[in-house]
Design a protein around this motif. Structure first.
Motif, PDB file in Angstrom:
ATOM      1  N   HIS A  38      33.780  26.995  46.351  1.00  0.00           N
ATOM      2  CA  HIS A  38      33.114  26.063  45.441  1.00  0.00           C
ATOM      3  C   HIS A  38      32.158  25.157  46.207  1.00  0.00           C
ATOM      4  N   TYR A  41      29.191  27.115  47.426  1.00  0.00           N
ATOM      5  CA  TYR A  41      28.267  27.448  46.340  1.00  0.00           C
ATOM      6  C   TYR A  41      27.428  26.237  45.938  1.00  0.00           C
ATOM      7  N   LYS A  47      24.372  34.581  45.607  1.00  0.00           N
ATOM      8  CA  LYS A  47      24.986  35.539  44.675  1.00  0.00           C
ATOM      9  C   LYS A  47      26.235  36.192  45.257  1.00  0.00           C
ATOM     10  N   ILE A  50      29.195  34.200  44.310  1.00  0.00           N
ATOM     11  CA  ILE A  50      29.638  34.412  42.922  1.00  0.00           C
ATOM     12  C   ILE A  50      30.557  35.632  42.855  1.00  0.00           C
ATOM     13  N   ALA A  51      30.216  36.694  43.563  1.00  0.00           N
ATOM     14  CA  ALA A  51      31.069  37.894  43.592  1.00  0.00           C
ATOM     15  C   ALA A  51      32.432  37.569  44.199  1.00  0.00           C
ATOM     16  N   GLN A  52      32.439  36.768  45.252  1.00  0.00           N
ATOM     17  CA  GLN A  52      33.696  36.383  45.880  1.00  0.00           C
ATOM     18  C   GLN A  52      34.525  35.507  44.948  1.00  0.00           C
ATOM     19  N   ILE A  53      33.858  34.615  44.232  1.00  0.00           N
ATOM     20  CA  ILE A  53      34.562  33.744  43.287  1.00  0.00           C
ATOM     21  C   ILE A  53      35.183  34.576  42.168  1.00  0.00           C
ATOM     22  N   LYS A  54      34.460  35.566  41.662  1.00  0.00           N
ATOM     23  CA  LYS A  54      35.006  36.444  40.612  1.00  0.00           C
ATOM     24  C   LYS A  54      36.214  37.219  41.124  1.00  0.00           C
ATOM     25  N   ASN A  55      36.112  37.680  42.370  1.00  0.00           N
ATOM     26  CA  ASN A  55      37.224  38.427  42.964  1.00  0.00           C
ATOM     27  C   ASN A  55      38.458  37.547  43.098  1.00  0.00           C
ATOM     28  N   LYS A  57      39.145  34.862  41.469  1.00  0.00           N
ATOM     29  CA  LYS A  57      39.629  34.488  40.136  1.00  0.00           C
ATOM     30  C   LYS A  57      40.541  35.579  39.577  1.00  0.00           C
ATOM     31  N   LYS A  58      40.144  36.825  39.750  1.00  0.00           N
ATOM     32  CA  LYS A  58      40.975  37.945  39.298  1.00  0.00           C
ATOM     33  C   LYS A  58      42.311  37.954  40.037  1.00  0.00           C
ATOM     34  N   TYR A  61      44.624  35.247  38.691  1.00  0.00           N
ATOM     35  CA  TYR A  61      45.270  35.640  37.434  1.00  0.00           C
ATOM     36  C   TYR A  61      46.403  36.625  37.683  1.00  0.00           C
TER      37      TYR A  61
END
Length: 131
Positions: A38, A41, A47, A50-55, A57-58, A61
């Motif tokens: 965070h 970023y 960009k 952002i891919a690392q953040i999405k990873n 986040k998954k 979860y």
């Protein structure tokens, strides 16, 4: 079939407790990574971040799901012990079976999360290997 005793579900307590400790450690490590990503970023809107953040986040979860299934398994073990205590052995056997299934699901989700973690690390290694 052998009788289910109080010691059978009690044996899982230490195993589930250790698993939950490992899950919590994973969660805390991910929380640290999220905070770091965070901050990076906010400094540089890249960009790849952002891919690392999405990873991550998954993976968070999945870790939450692992924790929920593990905790529910522990609760079912406690319920099993209570059912044995009040002489409800048939119900106790079914509840204990559900506890075992929930633990299996928790461990299966862990395998999925580990696969995603390894792919993320392979991506970082490939950046180094390509140079």
């Amino acid at each position: 079939m052998e009788q289910l005793t109080l010691t059978t579900p009690a044996l899982l307590f230490s195993a589930i407790s250790l698993i939950m400790l490992a899950y919590t450690n994973r969660f805390l490590a991910y929380a640290s990574v999220v905070r770091s990503l965070h901050d990076k970023y906010l400094e540089k809107k890249d960009k790849t971040l952002i891919a690392q953040i999405k990873n991550i986040k998954k993976r968070l979860y999945l870790t939450r799901a692992m924790q929920i299934f593990g905790i529910t398994s522990l609760l079912f073990c406690v319920l099993t012990m209570f059912l044995i205590y009040i002489q409800q052995h048939t119900v106790a056997v079914w509840v204990f079976g559900m506890a075992l299934i929930l633990l299996i699901i928790s461990l299966a989700v862990l395998i999925m999360e580990i696969q995603i973690s390894v792919k993320a690390l392979e991506h970082h290694i490939s950046d180094i290997e390509n140079n």
